[in-house]
Write an enzyme that holds these catalytic residues in place. Structure first.
Site, PDB file in Angstrom:
ATOM      1  N   CYS A  95       0.793  -1.235   0.000  1.00  0.00           N
ATOM      2  CA  CYS A  95       0.000   0.000   0.000  1.00  0.00           C
ATOM      3  C   CYS A  95       0.829   1.291   0.000  1.00  0.00           C
ATOM      4  O   CYS A  95       1.345   1.685  -1.035  1.00  0.00           O
ATOM      5  CB  CYS A  95      -0.983  -0.049   1.159  1.00  0.00           C
ATOM      6  SG  CYS A  95      -2.362   1.048   0.909  1.00  0.00           S
ATOM      7  N   HIS A 196      -3.567  -5.587   2.480  1.00  0.00           N
ATOM      8  CA  HIS A 196      -3.197  -5.816   3.872  1.00  0.00           C
ATOM      9  C   HIS A 196      -3.831  -7.141   4.287  1.00  0.00           C
ATOM     10  O   HIS A 196      -4.403  -7.859   3.467  1.00  0.00           O
ATOM     11  CB  HIS A 196      -3.774  -4.696   4.763  1.00  0.00           C
ATOM     12  CG  HIS A 196      -3.288  -3.337   4.431  1.00  0.00           C
ATOM     13  ND1 HIS A 196      -1.994  -2.925   4.645  1.00  0.00           N
ATOM     14  CD2 HIS A 196      -3.938  -2.278   3.869  1.00  0.00           C
ATOM     15  CE1 HIS A 196      -1.874  -1.659   4.256  1.00  0.00           C
ATOM     16  NE2 HIS A 196      -3.031  -1.250   3.785  1.00  0.00           N
TER      17      HIS A 196
HETATM   18  N1  GLN Z   1      -2.165   6.796   2.791  1.00  0.00           N
HETATM   19  C1  GLN Z   1      -2.294   6.020   1.571  1.00  0.00           C
HETATM   20  C2  GLN Z   1      -3.733   6.034   1.055  1.00  0.00           C
HETATM   21  O1  GLN Z   1      -4.629   6.388   1.799  1.00  0.00           O
HETATM   22  C3  GLN Z   1      -1.855   4.598   1.841  1.00  0.00           C
HETATM   23  C4  GLN Z   1      -2.796   3.852   2.787  1.00  0.00           C
HETATM   24  C5  GLN Z   1      -2.251   2.503   3.223  1.00  0.00           C
HETATM   25  O2  GLN Z   1      -1.049   2.289   3.342  1.00  0.00           O
HETATM   26  N2  GLN Z   1      -3.190   1.553   3.545  1.00  0.00           N
HETATM   27  O3  GLN Z   1      -3.959   5.658  -0.070  1.00  0.00           O
END
Ligand code: GLN
Length: 248
Positions: A95, A196
């Site tokens: 992510c 995740h």
């Molecule tokens: N902050 C980034 C987003 O909102 C990554 C989020 C994350 O790592 N789950 O897209």
């Protein structure tokens, strides 16, 4: 004893979604087979790591603010990391880390967080912060010629564009963008994904695929991994397939 050296980037900053579980799972599955997992960590103000000396480099997800904080530090190592990618070190990026290895990440407040520009994709957050890609996600990927379903949980505002080589096709959930047909980015030694979960805890086959690739590169031999008892993982997987795919 054969070992894999793992570098875990920014464990204290990219720690919002429990992606540390991936390190625990890969360590567990290595040790159950009699291999050693040597895990080093790196974060801001630590000594510069020798990126090319590692077999696997991992980084997890985080909020926009944390990405902004660490991006200036990460960019210092742009050339070193690029060399490690080119040398075949395996990268598993989840992510926020996935986003930061591209050209840039435009956050929900419109701020441009520069990426490492190692890969051509770029990410722009949906300006409506109430609209995020959140939920269970199932994709189908190709691991050594075999189609494998991969299960995870996504939670991102960022919408990623210009992906040349995706990790998989979306069977349930969003993917790189809202209602996208593709998810993530994958090459021979990179898996960058929004999943995740932690990702590897739900996908034993994917974990073993990564372990075999790293061992093959390091010891120049095809390692047959002893089968582990994955009944519990597969029971959970089948229940999720039933819940999300059969009623589609
Ligand atoms: N902050 C980034 C987003 O909102 C990554 C989020 C994350 O790592 N789950 O897209």
């Amino acid at each position: 004893m054969k070992e894999l050296r793992i570098l875990y980037l920014y464990p204290d900053i990219l720690d919002l979604y429990g992606d540390i579980g991936n390190i625990k799972v890969i360590t567990y599955r290595l040790e159950k087979r009699g291999f050693k997992a040597v895990v080093d960590t790196y974060s801001i103000n630590d000594d510069k790591p020798d990126f090319e000396s590692y077999d696997l480099i991992f980084a997890g997800g985080g909020a926009d603010n944390e990405q902004q904080i660490l991006s200036q530090d990460l960019i210092k190592y742009k050339e070193d990391i690029k060399k490690a990618v080119d040398k075949g070190v395996f990268f598993l990026l989840i992510c926020g880390a996935y986003q930061l290895f591209g050209k840039y990440y435009k956050g929900v407040d419109g701020e441009i967080i520069p990426g490492l520009e190692i890969f051509d994709y770029y990410t722009e957050a949906n300006p409506d912060r109430s609209k995020r890609c959140i939920g269970n996600i199932i994709i189908e990927t190709n691991l050594d010629g075999e189609k494998v379903k991969v299960i995870g949980f996504e939670n991102h505002c960022g919408q990623t564009y210009d992906i040349k080589s995706t990790f998989g096709q979306v069977l349930f959930g969003n993917g790189n963008k809202f209602n996208d047909s593709s998810e993530g980015y994958m090459t021979d030694n990179v898996i960058a994904t929004y999943l995740h979960g932690p990702l590897l805890s739900k996908n034993p086959e994917l974990t073993d695929f990564i372990i075999k690739k790293c061992l093959k590169r390091k010891y120049n031999e095809d390692v047959e991994l002893e089968k582990l008892d994955d009944n519990f993982e597969n029971l959970c997987r089948n229940q999720l397939f039933e819940r999300f795919l059969e009623n589609k």
